[in-house]
Scaffold this motif. Structure first.
Motif, PDB file in Angstrom:
ATOM      1  N   GLY A   1      14.945  19.872   4.975  1.00 47.52           N
ATOM      2  CA  GLY A   1      14.343  20.559   6.096  1.00 47.52           C
ATOM      3  C   GLY A   1      14.724  19.920   7.424  1.00 47.52           C
ATOM      4  N   THR A   2      14.352  20.566   8.518  1.00 52.24           N
ATOM      5  CA  THR A   2      14.707  20.100   9.857  1.00 52.24           C
ATOM      6  C   THR A   2      14.138  18.719  10.156  1.00 52.24           C
ATOM      7  OG1 THR A   2      14.765  22.389  10.630  1.00 52.24           O
ATOM      8  CG2 THR A   2      14.598  20.679  12.302  1.00 52.24           C
ATOM      9  N   PHE A   3      12.927  18.431   9.682  1.00 50.42           N
ATOM     10  CA  PHE A   3      12.238  17.188  10.041  1.00 50.42           C
ATOM     11  C   PHE A   3      12.357  16.099   8.981  1.00 50.42           C
ATOM     12  CE2 PHE A   3       9.290  20.352  12.267  1.00 50.42           C
ATOM     13  CZ  PHE A   3      10.126  20.392  13.379  1.00 50.42           C
ATOM     14  N   VAL A   4      13.184  16.290   7.962  1.00 47.30           N
ATOM     15  CA  VAL A   4      13.353  15.291   6.906  1.00 47.30           C
ATOM     16  C   VAL A   4      14.771  14.752   6.975  1.00 47.30           C
ATOM     17  CG1 VAL A   4      13.287  14.816   4.435  1.00 47.30           C
ATOM     18  CG2 VAL A   4      11.674  16.447   5.436  1.00 47.30           C
ATOM     19  N   ALA A   5      14.906  13.437   7.141  1.00 47.55           N
ATOM     20  CA  ALA A   5      16.231  12.824   7.231  1.00 47.55           C
ATOM     21  C   ALA A   5      16.946  12.926   5.895  1.00 47.55           C
ATOM     22  CB  ALA A   5      16.110  11.363   7.655  1.00 47.55           C
ATOM     23  N   GLU A   6      18.237  13.220   5.950  1.00 47.89           N
ATOM     24  CA  GLU A   6      19.031  13.296   4.738  1.00 47.89           C
ATOM     25  C   GLU A   6      19.462  11.900   4.310  1.00 47.89           C
ATOM     26  OE1 GLU A   6      22.270  15.909   5.348  1.00 47.89           O
ATOM     27  OE2 GLU A   6      21.035  17.678   5.720  1.00 47.89           O
ATOM     28  N   GLY A   7      19.664  11.737   3.014  1.00 42.76           N
ATOM     29  CA  GLY A   7      20.067  10.427   2.506  1.00 42.76           C
ATOM     30  C   GLY A   7      19.298  10.084   1.246  1.00 42.76           C
ATOM     31  N   VAL A  45       3.387  20.427   9.134  1.00 37.88           N
ATOM     32  CA  VAL A  45       4.445  19.990  10.052  1.00 37.88           C
ATOM     33  C   VAL A  45       5.813  20.098   9.393  1.00 37.88           C
ATOM     34  CG1 VAL A  45       5.380  17.997  11.292  1.00 37.88           C
ATOM     35  CG2 VAL A  45       2.932  18.482  11.386  1.00 37.88           C
ATOM     36  N   LEU A  46       5.921  19.661   8.131  1.00 42.69           N
ATOM     37  CA  LEU A  46       7.208  19.710   7.434  1.00 42.69           C
ATOM     38  C   LEU A  46       7.649  21.146   7.168  1.00 42.69           C
ATOM     39  CD1 LEU A  46       6.708  16.774   4.895  1.00 42.69           C
ATOM     40  CD2 LEU A  46       8.156  16.793   6.931  1.00 42.69           C
ATOM     41  N   LYS A 113      13.019  25.935  19.610  1.00 45.24           N
ATOM     42  CA  LYS A 113      12.536  24.834  20.446  1.00 45.24           C
ATOM     43  C   LYS A 113      11.005  24.803  20.459  1.00 45.24           C
ATOM     44  CE  LYS A 113      16.528  24.743  23.568  1.00 45.24           C
ATOM     45  NZ  LYS A 113      17.000  24.961  24.964  1.00 45.24           N
ATOM     46  N   ASN A 114      10.378  25.986  20.522  1.00 46.00           N
ATOM     47  CA  ASN A 114       8.912  26.041  20.514  1.00 46.00           C
ATOM     48  C   ASN A 114       8.349  25.554  19.188  1.00 46.00           C
ATOM     49  OD1 ASN A 114       9.069  27.102  23.055  1.00 46.00           O
ATOM     50  ND2 ASN A 114       8.317  29.122  22.525  1.00 46.00           N
ATOM     51  N   ARG A 115       9.027  25.916  18.091  1.00 46.07           N
ATOM     52  CA  ARG A 115       8.596  25.436  16.767  1.00 46.07           C
ATOM     53  C   ARG A 115       8.599  23.909  16.727  1.00 46.07           C
ATOM     54  NH1 ARG A 115      13.385  25.972  13.001  1.00 46.07           N
ATOM     55  NH2 ARG A 115      13.952  24.248  14.408  1.00 46.07           N
ATOM     56  N   ASP A 116       9.661  23.297  17.247  1.00 46.53           N
ATOM     57  CA  ASP A 116       9.755  21.838  17.253  1.00 46.53           C
ATOM     58  C   ASP A 116       8.677  21.216  18.134  1.00 46.53           C
ATOM     59  OD1 ASP A 116      11.931  22.271  15.668  1.00 46.53           O
ATOM     60  OD2 ASP A 116      13.425  21.751  17.193  1.00 46.53           O
ATOM     61  N   SER A 117       8.411  21.837  19.295  1.00 46.06           N
ATOM     62  CA  SER A 117       7.379  21.316  20.195  1.00 46.06           C
ATOM     63  C   SER A 117       6.009  21.364  19.544  1.00 46.06           C
ATOM     64  CB  SER A 117       7.365  22.123  21.501  1.00 46.06           C
ATOM     65  OG  SER A 117       8.577  21.968  22.211  1.00 46.06           O
ATOM     66  N   LEU A 121       3.613  18.125  18.620  1.00 49.38           N
ATOM     67  CA  LEU A 121       2.290  17.988  19.214  1.00 49.38           C
ATOM     68  C   LEU A 121       1.211  17.822  18.142  1.00 49.38           C
ATOM     69  CD1 LEU A 121       1.331  19.876  22.412  1.00 49.38           C
ATOM     70  CD2 LEU A 121      -0.407  19.195  20.792  1.00 49.38           C
ATOM     71  N   VAL A 122       1.296  18.616  17.064  1.00 49.36           N
ATOM     72  CA  VAL A 122       0.318  18.503  15.983  1.00 49.36           C
ATOM     73  C   VAL A 122       0.417  17.124  15.319  1.00 49.36           C
ATOM     74  CG1 VAL A 122      -0.348  19.386  13.715  1.00 49.36           C
ATOM     75  CG2 VAL A 122       0.211  20.980  15.554  1.00 49.36           C
ATOM     76  N   TYR A 123       1.661  16.670  15.082  1.00 47.69           N
ATOM     77  CA  TYR A 123       1.850  15.346  14.474  1.00 47.69           C
ATOM     78  C   TYR A 123       1.312  14.252  15.383  1.00 47.69           C
ATOM     79  CZ  TYR A 123       4.114  11.437  12.119  1.00 47.69           C
ATOM     80  OH  TYR A 123       4.339  10.260  11.456  1.00 47.69           O
TER      81      TYR A 123
END
Length: 521
Positions: A1-7, A45-46, A113-117, A121-123
Motif C-alpha cells: 500500500g501507499t503508506f507501507v514501506a516495501e522491503g 489509516v493504512l 493529496k487530500n487522502r494523504d492529508s 492528520l488522523v494518525y
C-alpha cells in the motif's frame, strides 16, 4: 500500500510477536479498553493509502471518483471506524468552499493529496492521544499540590538543520529541494539556537557585567544572524498566510506562489540596510548586489540561517501550507449521514479524536457545533499551527492541547542543559574529522563563543555567594580567621555577609600561597 514501506524483514523478526509486545506495553500504560479502537484507527489509516482515484469528465471538467477496484477498500476503511462510505468519499473528493462557491469537485491528483492529508492528520491525533495517555500514567504517582505533574526530567531530541538539493537531469545542474517542511524545521532549529544564545551567552555576559569591572568584561558578540533569520521566516509565514486564502479561492497555487515571491522580494528590498545614506529611497546599487544572492531563481528565495544560507522553492509551498485536513475532519465528525440523523463516524475513539482535532465540545458533534468565536472561522495553516506549537504560551486548536504551552515557553521554565552534536564529515566515515566542517559548525552554533566566554570570565562553575557560603561556611570562617592572623588584620567577632566574606577569602588567597599536604592552594 501507499503508506507501507516495501522491503523484507529478517527471518527471525515476527510482526505478530512485535505487535503483541506493543499491546502489552499499552496495557501497562492504562490503555486496556482502547486497544481494539487503536487497531481499527491504524487499519483505517493504512486502508486509506490503498484507495485509488480516477477522473471522469463532467461538463468538460475532470471530477475525481474512487476507482472500481478500490470500492471494496473504501467500504472496509469506512466500516472499521463505523463511517458512511459516501461521506468518506465526499470528504476526500470534494473541496468544501463557502456559501458563494458551494462544493467544488476535485480531480484525481488533488483527491490523492487530500487522502494523504487526511491519513496524516488522523494518525497525528492518534499519536498525540497515546502520548497523553503515557504521560498521564507516568505522572499519576507524582502529582504536586496544584494537581499537576511533579518534578520531571525531559529529553529533547530535535531535527537537525536541513538543506537539500537534487540534480536536475534536464537542466544538468543541482537545484534546491527545500520547501515548507524544511522552512518549519529550520525555524524550530533557529528558535532553539536563539534560546541557547540567551541561556548560555547573553545570560553569562550579563553575569560578568555584574561581577567585573567594565574593562574586565569579556568582549563576546552574540551572533545577530539568528534574530534576523527568525524575523525573515516570520515575514514569510505572514505573507504566506495572506496568499493562502486568496490562492484557495482562485485555485491558482502556482501563480499565487510567484506573486508571493514578489511580495517577499519587495519586503526584503525595503529593509533598512538598503536605505540610502540620506534616508531617501533605496540604494539600488547595494540592493542589486544582494538581490541575486537572496533570489537566485524566479521561483526561490534564500534565508541566511545561523548555520548556513538555505534556498527555498515556492513551488507547491502555498498548497502545502493549507491545512486541508481540518475541513475533512469537519465532514467526518460533524456532517449528517445521508441515510440517518447520526454523524457518519460512530467508532468511539475515532470520533473523540476527530472532535479533539476540531476543538469540539463533548456531545456537540451531533448538533454540528464547534467551539470558537462566531462568524468566519480563522483560517488554519500548517505554518501557523507549527508556530503556535513552538512559540505560544497557550496552545490553540485541539481540545487535547488546551492548557498546554508551546515548546519554547515550556523549555524556558526548566533548568536547561545542552548537548551540541557535530557532523564530523560528509563521507559517513567513523573517526574522520574534516577540520573546516567541524570548525564551521562549532562557530555557527555558538559553542566557540561559549568556550571563549567561560575562559575569559574564568567562571566555568558557578554558585551564588549565599549558596557557596552555606555549603562551606564553617570552612570559610576558619579560613578567614586564619587569614586575619597571618596578615595581622584584627580578628572580627562576626563573620561578614556571604559576598563580602568570599571577597576577603579570595583576596587573602591571592596574597600568599597556602600549602596543605604538599598542594598549593
Amino acid at each position: 500500500g501507499t503508506f507501507v514501506a516495501e522491503g523484507a524483514y529478517e527471518d527471525e523478526v515476527s510482526e505478530q510477536v512485535q505487535w503483541g509486545i506493543v499491546q502489552d506495553a499499552m496495557k501497562e500504560m492504562g490503555m486496556h479498553d482502547s486497544l481494539a479502537s487503536i487497531a481499527r484507527i491504524l487499519s483505517f489509516v493504512l486502508l486509506l493509502g490503498n484507495i485509488g482515484f480516477e477522473d471522469e469528465e463532467k461538463s468538460g471538467t475532470p471530477h475525481a471518483r474512487v476507482t472500481a477496484d478500490s470500492m471494496q477498500i473504501l467500504e472496509q476503511a469506512a466500516s472499521v471506524v463505523q463511517c458512511s462510505p459516501q461521506a468518506l468519499a465526499e470528504a476526500i473528493t470534494i473541496k468544501k468552499e463557502d456559501k458563494m462557491f458551494g462544493r467544488v469537485p476535485l480531480n484525481a491528483s488533488q483527491a490523492a493529496k487530500n487522502r494523504d492529508s487526511l491519513a496524516k492528520l488522523v494518525y497525528n491525533e492518534l499519536f498525540g492521544w497515546i502520548r497523553d495517555c503515557i504521560n498521564l500514567e507516568l505522572a499519576r504517582d507524582g502529582w504536586n499540590e496544584e494537581g499537576g505533574p511533579g518534578l520531571t526530567i525531559g529529553l529533547l531530541d530535535i531535527f537537525g538543520f536541513e538543506s537539500f538539493s537534487v540534480f536536475d537531469a534536464k537542466a544538468k545542474q543541482w537545484r534546491s529541494a527545500n520547501s515548507l517542511e524544511q522552512l518549519c524545521i529550520n525555524f524550530a532549529n533557529e528558535s532553539l539556537q536563539s534560546l541557547f544564545n540567551k541561556k548560555v551567552l547573553e545570560a553569562d555576559k550579563l553575569l560578568y557585567e555584574t561581577e567585573f569591572e567594565a574593562g574586565d568584561v569579556p568582549d563576546i558578540k552574540v551572533d545577530a544572524r539568528g534574530q534576523a533569520s527568525l524575523a525573515s521566516i516570520d515575514m514569510v509565514f505572514s505573507k504566506m498566510w495572506d496568499f493562502c486564502r486568496e490562492a484557495e479561492r482562485r485555485d491558482e497555487y502556482e501563480k499565487m506562489g510567484k506573486e508571493m515571491l514578489d511580495v517577499i522580494r519587495n519586503a526584503k528590498r525595503d529593509d533598512a540596510q538598503y536605505k540610502r545614506d540620506d534616508g531617501k529611497g533605496v540604494d539600488e546599487k547595494k540592493w542589486k548586489l544582494d538581490e541575486r544572492r537572496y533570489f537566485p531563481t524566479p521561483a526561490s528565495f534564500v534565508i541566511t540561517h545561523y548555520a548556513d544560507d538555505v534556498e527555498y522553492s515556492v513551488d507547491g509551498m502555498i498548497e502545502k501550507n493549507l491545512d486541508k485536513g481540518h475541513d475533512f475532519l469537519k465532514t467526518l465528525a460533524l456532517a449528517r449521514s445521508t441515510t440517518g440523523s447520526e454523524p457518519p463516524v460512530r467508532e468511539p475513539l475515532a470520533l473523540r479524536l476527530l472532535q479533539q482535532a476540531l476543538g469540539v465540545e463533548e456531545g456537540a458533534a451531533a448538533s454540528g457545533e464547534t467551539s470558537g468565536a462566531p462568524g468566519r472561522a480563522k483560517m488554519r495553516t500548517v505554518a501557523g499551527v507549527f508556530k503556535n506549537q513552538l512559540l505560544d504560551s497557550e496552545l490553540e486548536g485541539s481540545a487535547s492541547k488546551q492548557g498546554r504551552k508551546g515548546l519554547i515557553p515550556t523549555l524556558q521554565e526548566t533548568h536547561m542543559h545542552f548537548i551540541r552534536c557535530v557532523k564530523p564529515n560528509d563521507l559517513k566515515r567513523p573517526l574522520h574529522f574534516q577540520r573546516p566542517k567541524v570548525a564551521g559548525q562549532l562557530s555557527s552554533n555558538g559553542v566557540v563563543e561559549a568556550v571563549k566566554l567561560a575562559q575569559a570570565g574564568g567562571l566555568p562553575t558557578r554558585y551564588s555567594y549565599a549558596e557557596l557560603w552555606d555549603r562551606a561556611g564553617m570552612d570559610f570562617g576558619l579560613l578567614l580567621r586564619a587569614l586575619w592572623r597571618r596578615t595581622g588584620k584584627p580578628s572580627k567577632a562576626e563573620l561578614p555577609e556571604p559576598r563580602e566574606g568570599m571577597k576577603q577569602v579570595l583576596e587573602g588567597l591571592q596574597e600568599m600561597e597556602w600549602v596543605t599536604d604538599g598542594a598549593v592552594l
